[in-house]
Scaffold this motif. Structure first.
Motif, PDB file in Angstrom:
ATOM      1  N   ARG A  97      -2.664  15.098  10.738  1.00 49.50           N
ATOM      2  CA  ARG A  97      -1.357  14.571  10.364  1.00 49.50           C
ATOM      3  C   ARG A  97      -1.190  13.162  10.920  1.00 49.50           C
ATOM      4  O   ARG A  97      -1.747  12.820  11.955  1.00 49.50           O
ATOM      5  N   ILE A  98      -0.415  12.376  10.191  1.00 48.64           N
ATOM      6  CA  ILE A  98      -0.197  10.976  10.542  1.00 48.64           C
ATOM      7  C   ILE A  98       1.284  10.753  10.828  1.00 48.64           C
ATOM      8  O   ILE A  98       2.153  11.331  10.160  1.00 48.64           O
ATOM      9  N   ASP A  99       1.590   9.900  11.788  1.00 48.38           N
ATOM     10  CA  ASP A  99       2.967   9.478  12.040  1.00 48.38           C
ATOM     11  C   ASP A  99       3.409   8.627  10.843  1.00 48.38           C
ATOM     12  O   ASP A  99       2.923   7.513  10.633  1.00 48.38           O
ATOM     13  N   LEU A 100       4.343   9.135  10.034  1.00 45.20           N
ATOM     14  CA  LEU A 100       4.713   8.460   8.789  1.00 45.20           C
ATOM     15  C   LEU A 100       5.426   7.136   9.035  1.00 45.20           C
ATOM     16  O   LEU A 100       5.329   6.216   8.219  1.00 45.20           O
ATOM     17  N   ALA A 101       6.130   7.018  10.147  1.00 41.49           N
ATOM     18  CA  ALA A 101       6.775   5.750  10.469  1.00 41.49           C
ATOM     19  C   ALA A 101       5.724   4.675  10.737  1.00 41.49           C
ATOM     20  O   ALA A 101       5.867   3.524  10.295  1.00 41.49           O
ATOM     21  N   ARG A 102       4.683   5.032  11.445  1.00 46.45           N
ATOM     22  CA  ARG A 102       3.602   4.073  11.702  1.00 46.45           C
ATOM     23  C   ARG A 102       2.817   3.803  10.416  1.00 46.45           C
ATOM     24  O   ARG A 102       2.341   2.688  10.199  1.00 46.45           O
ATOM     25  N   LEU A 103       2.683   4.809   9.566  1.00 42.17           N
ATOM     26  CA  LEU A 103       1.996   4.623   8.294  1.00 42.17           C
ATOM     27  C   LEU A 103       2.716   3.586   7.436  1.00 42.17           C
ATOM     28  O   LEU A 103       2.078   2.797   6.723  1.00 42.17           O
TER      29      LEU A 103
ATOM     30  N   VAL B 132       0.870  -2.102  11.847  1.00 43.96           N
ATOM     31  CA  VAL B 132      -0.110  -1.165  12.404  1.00 43.96           C
ATOM     32  C   VAL B 132      -1.335  -1.148  11.494  1.00 43.96           C
ATOM     33  O   VAL B 132      -1.226  -0.815  10.308  1.00 43.96           O
ATOM     34  N   GLU B 133      -2.472  -1.522  12.009  1.00 44.45           N
ATOM     35  CA  GLU B 133      -3.695  -1.519  11.210  1.00 44.45           C
ATOM     36  C   GLU B 133      -4.025  -0.076  10.785  1.00 44.45           C
ATOM     37  O   GLU B 133      -3.874   0.869  11.584  1.00 44.45           O
ATOM     38  N   LEU B 134      -4.473   0.073   9.576  1.00 44.21           N
ATOM     39  CA  LEU B 134      -4.740   1.415   9.060  1.00 44.21           C
ATOM     40  C   LEU B 134      -5.719   2.209   9.930  1.00 44.21           C
ATOM     41  O   LEU B 134      -5.493   3.404  10.178  1.00 44.21           O
ATOM     42  N   PRO B 135      -6.808   1.611  10.418  1.00 40.60           N
ATOM     43  CA  PRO B 135      -7.734   2.402  11.274  1.00 40.60           C
ATOM     44  C   PRO B 135      -7.079   2.903  12.545  1.00 40.60           C
ATOM     45  O   PRO B 135      -7.499   3.935  13.091  1.00 40.60           O
ATOM     46  N   GLU B 136      -6.033   2.200  13.012  1.00 41.49           N
ATOM     47  CA  GLU B 136      -5.358   2.628  14.249  1.00 41.49           C
ATOM     48  C   GLU B 136      -4.651   3.968  14.072  1.00 41.49           C
ATOM     49  O   GLU B 136      -4.423   4.691  15.040  1.00 41.49           O
ATOM     50  N   LEU B 137      -4.310   4.300  12.833  1.00 43.74           N
ATOM     51  CA  LEU B 137      -3.591   5.533  12.567  1.00 43.74           C
ATOM     52  C   LEU B 137      -4.436   6.762  12.822  1.00 43.74           C
ATOM     53  O   LEU B 137      -3.904   7.869  12.986  1.00 43.74           O
ATOM     54  N   LEU B 138      -5.742   6.603  12.833  1.00 45.40           N
ATOM     55  CA  LEU B 138      -6.639   7.744  13.023  1.00 45.40           C
ATOM     56  C   LEU B 138      -7.028   7.935  14.477  1.00 45.40           C
ATOM     57  O   LEU B 138      -7.783   8.855  14.806  1.00 45.40           O
ATOM     58  N   LYS B 139      -6.541   7.075  15.354  1.00 44.50           N
ATOM     59  CA  LYS B 139      -6.901   7.188  16.781  1.00 44.50           C
ATOM     60  C   LYS B 139      -5.896   8.058  17.526  1.00 44.50           C
ATOM     61  O   LYS B 139      -4.759   8.222  17.112  1.00 44.50           O
TER      62      LYS B 139
ATOM     63  N   ASP C 148     -11.631   1.495   1.583  1.00 48.37           N
ATOM     64  CA  ASP C 148     -12.378   2.366   2.494  1.00 48.37           C
ATOM     65  C   ASP C 148     -11.455   2.960   3.553  1.00 48.37           C
ATOM     66  O   ASP C 148     -11.591   4.136   3.925  1.00 48.37           O
ATOM     67  N   GLN C 149     -10.523   2.169   4.034  1.00 45.04           N
ATOM     68  CA  GLN C 149      -9.591   2.654   5.049  1.00 45.04           C
ATOM     69  C   GLN C 149      -8.660   3.720   4.475  1.00 45.04           C
ATOM     70  O   GLN C 149      -8.338   4.712   5.140  1.00 45.04           O
ATOM     71  N   ILE C 150      -8.226   3.515   3.234  1.00 46.35           N
ATOM     72  CA  ILE C 150      -7.402   4.522   2.567  1.00 46.35           C
ATOM     73  C   ILE C 150      -8.181   5.823   2.416  1.00 46.35           C
ATOM     74  O   ILE C 150      -7.671   6.915   2.690  1.00 46.35           O
ATOM     75  N   GLN C 151      -9.439   5.714   2.005  1.00 45.64           N
ATOM     76  CA  GLN C 151     -10.242   6.919   1.835  1.00 45.64           C
ATOM     77  C   GLN C 151     -10.476   7.619   3.160  1.00 45.64           C
ATOM     78  O   GLN C 151     -10.517   8.859   3.221  1.00 45.64           O
ATOM     79  N   ASP C 152     -10.622   6.860   4.235  1.00 47.86           N
ATOM     80  CA  ASP C 152     -10.765   7.479   5.564  1.00 47.86           C
ATOM     81  C   ASP C 152      -9.517   8.293   5.904  1.00 47.86           C
ATOM     82  O   ASP C 152      -9.616   9.396   6.466  1.00 47.86           O
TER      83      ASP C 152
ATOM     84  N   VAL D   2       0.872  -1.163   0.000  1.00 48.40           N
ATOM     85  CA  VAL D   2       0.000   0.000   0.000  1.00 48.40           C
ATOM     86  C   VAL D   2       0.912   1.216   0.000  1.00 48.40           C
ATOM     87  O   VAL D   2       1.833   1.312   0.815  1.00 48.40           O
ATOM     88  N   VAL D   3       0.667   2.110  -0.943  1.00 53.73           N
ATOM     89  CA  VAL D   3       1.516   3.280  -1.125  1.00 53.73           C
ATOM     90  C   VAL D   3       0.695   4.528  -0.821  1.00 53.73           C
ATOM     91  O   VAL D   3      -0.460   4.638  -1.252  1.00 53.73           O
ATOM     92  N   PHE D   4       1.289   5.454  -0.102  1.00 50.75           N
ATOM     93  CA  PHE D   4       0.602   6.698   0.249  1.00 50.75           C
ATOM     94  C   PHE D   4       1.396   7.887  -0.260  1.00 50.75           C
ATOM     95  O   PHE D   4       2.631   7.908  -0.203  1.00 50.75           O
ATOM     96  N   TRP D   5       0.682   8.883  -0.752  1.00 45.32           N
ATOM     97  CA  TRP D   5       1.253  10.185  -1.057  1.00 45.32           C
ATOM     98  C   TRP D   5       0.871  11.116   0.089  1.00 45.32           C
ATOM     99  O   TRP D   5      -0.321  11.291   0.380  1.00 45.32           O
ATOM    100  N   THR D   6       1.857  11.677   0.752  1.00 43.73           N
ATOM    101  CA  THR D   6       1.583  12.533   1.895  1.00 43.73           C
ATOM    102  C   THR D   6       2.103  13.943   1.630  1.00 43.73           C
ATOM    103  O   THR D   6       3.140  14.133   0.977  1.00 43.73           O
TER     104      THR D   6
END
Length: 411
Positions: free
Chosen positions: A393-399, A404-411, A379-383, A357-361
């Motif tokens: 903002r997201i911790d990029l190391a955890r991303l 690390v489950e993707l939904p956990e990144l939003l908590k 759906d998780q990517i769109q969230d 899974v690749v993200f552009w930040t």
């Protein structure tokens, strides 16, 4: 009181889904659906995928069964080209000279392949892909041992390259870029697609243009601007698409890189709407005008425009989304990186193994994400993208950490 007439120009996925939504929303007036294709509305993604691969079990991707239009009192007229819109009189005129009055009008005229302005482009066996007839023609001629030159290394060109290689066709791709999809995905992911296609035998001619096509009746040679001459049996032009905005321009609607519409797909005329490829929408979520040519946009914007025609519209909040299937690679992309804005790439998984899974930040916020052979995460990517648009903002190391489950990144 006379029932209102809603006219839809463009018997496309967007147009057909708009007609369907009007009936689902309880509209009892007259619906006239006009399209210049001789077939009833169909979906386009299979044209460069399953149908081209000869997977006949998929069937023709019609939006509705043949009887649906009559059953739902939709006046579908195929093979009908609209040439004129009179906004003052509220009529459209067809090429046959018929005038049809409307109370509200939806333009869903789609796009067409961009031309390649070189000598010889009029020769036989110089092809494009837009219609079901085009796909049928390609499926017929792409046989084992044939030689195909594809001009352009975008999504359509690469999907056709993959399908053609699956049928034993020798494929050469000519592109001005130094890697396929480079202007869309950037260097790192472009290299992934280039490696994938080379592994399957595609010959790339990078950083070059077609100067001329040669042949006697049918094309037999492609001349490049560096003097190279490629022998070929067929040429496919896949250098992008351009929106069919001529009707909107003739009608005097605001047009700039597409038909300008507000967040509810209404044009500069309150009784005229636009959806699908041609709609350049003032996107309230992205804070920017965007025009999207992919399947999901047609699927969603037709119904959105239909609800707006009934004065039941809501602001557009769908994120751009597209997908592709090439050889063993399946991919989905969601989100949007603003033009000219530098983005940092974050990869979780392995690009070499084609499972990531690749993200552009942008400044620590997720702007877009692509899942490659990793499923049920769209759906998780769109969230994450929506959270980024809201400023999170997201911790990029955890991303980057697949543990690390993707939904956990939003908590």
């Amino acid at each position: 009181m006379t029932e209102p007439t809603f006219v839809i120009v463009g018997a496309s996925l967007a147009g057909a889904k708009a007609a369907e939504t009007l009936r689902e929303e309880g509209f009892t007036g007259r619906i006239v659906l006009l399209g210049d294709d001789h077939r009833r509305p169909y979906e386009r993604p299979p044209l460069s995928k399953d149908l081209l691969l000869g997977k006949t079990e998929a069937g023709v991707p019609y939006v509705h069964e043949a009887g649906w239009y009559a059953e739902h009192d939709v006046d579908l007229r195929v093979g009908t080209r609209v040439t004129h819109v009179d906004r003052e009189r509220k009529t459209v005129r067809t090429a046959a000279g018929e005038e049809i009055g409307y109370h509200r009008l939806l333009l869903a005229t789609g796009s067409r392949p961009r031309d390649l302005p070189v000598p010889g482009v009029e020769l036989g066996n110089v092809l494009t892909l837009r219609t079901l007839d085009d796909s049928d023609r390609l499926a017929e001629i792409l046989t084992d041992g044939a030689r195909l030159t594809i001009v352009g290394s975008g999504w359509i060109g690469l999907e056709i390259a993959a399908a053609a290689r699956g049928r034993g066709v020798a494929v050469t791709v000519v592109t001005p870029e130094s890697a396929p999809l480079q202007h869309v995905l950037g260097d790192e992911l472009a290299a992934v697609f280039g490696s994938l296609h080379r592994k399957h035998g595609v010959d790339f001619r990078y950083r070059t243009h077609v100067a001329e096509l040669r042949g006697d009746g049918d094309v037999t040679q492609v001349v490049l601007d560096d003097g190279t001459v490629l022998d070929t049996d067929y040429v496919l032009i896949a250098v992008g698409a351009e929106p069919n905005v001529e009707l909107a321009e003739q009608a005097g609607l605001a047009v700039d890189g597409g038909v300008l519409v507000d967040a509810q797909h209404r044009t500069s005329d309150a009784d005229v709407f636009a959806a699908g490829d041609i709609a350049n929408i003032d996107h309230p979520l992205l804070g920017h005008r965007v025009r999207v040519e992919h399947w999901a946009n047609a699927l969603q914007s037709g119904p959105a425009a239909a609800r707006a025609m009934l004065d039941r519209g809501t602001p557009w909040d769908h994120l751009p989304y597209f997908f592709t299937d090439q050889y063993e690679l399946g991919m989905e992309y969601a989100g949007w990186v603003p033009p000219g804005v530098p983005a940092e790439l974050v990869v979780r998984g392995s690009l070499d193994a084609l499972e990531a899974v690749v993200f552009w930040t942008v400044e620590g916020r997720v702007a877009a994400g692509m899942n490659i052979n990793v499923w049920e995460v769209t759906d998780q990517i769109q969230d994450l993208v929506r959270a980024g648009l809201a400023g999170q903002r997201i911790d990029l190391a955890r991303l980057a950490d697949a543990a690390v489950e993707l939904p956990e990144l939003l908590k």
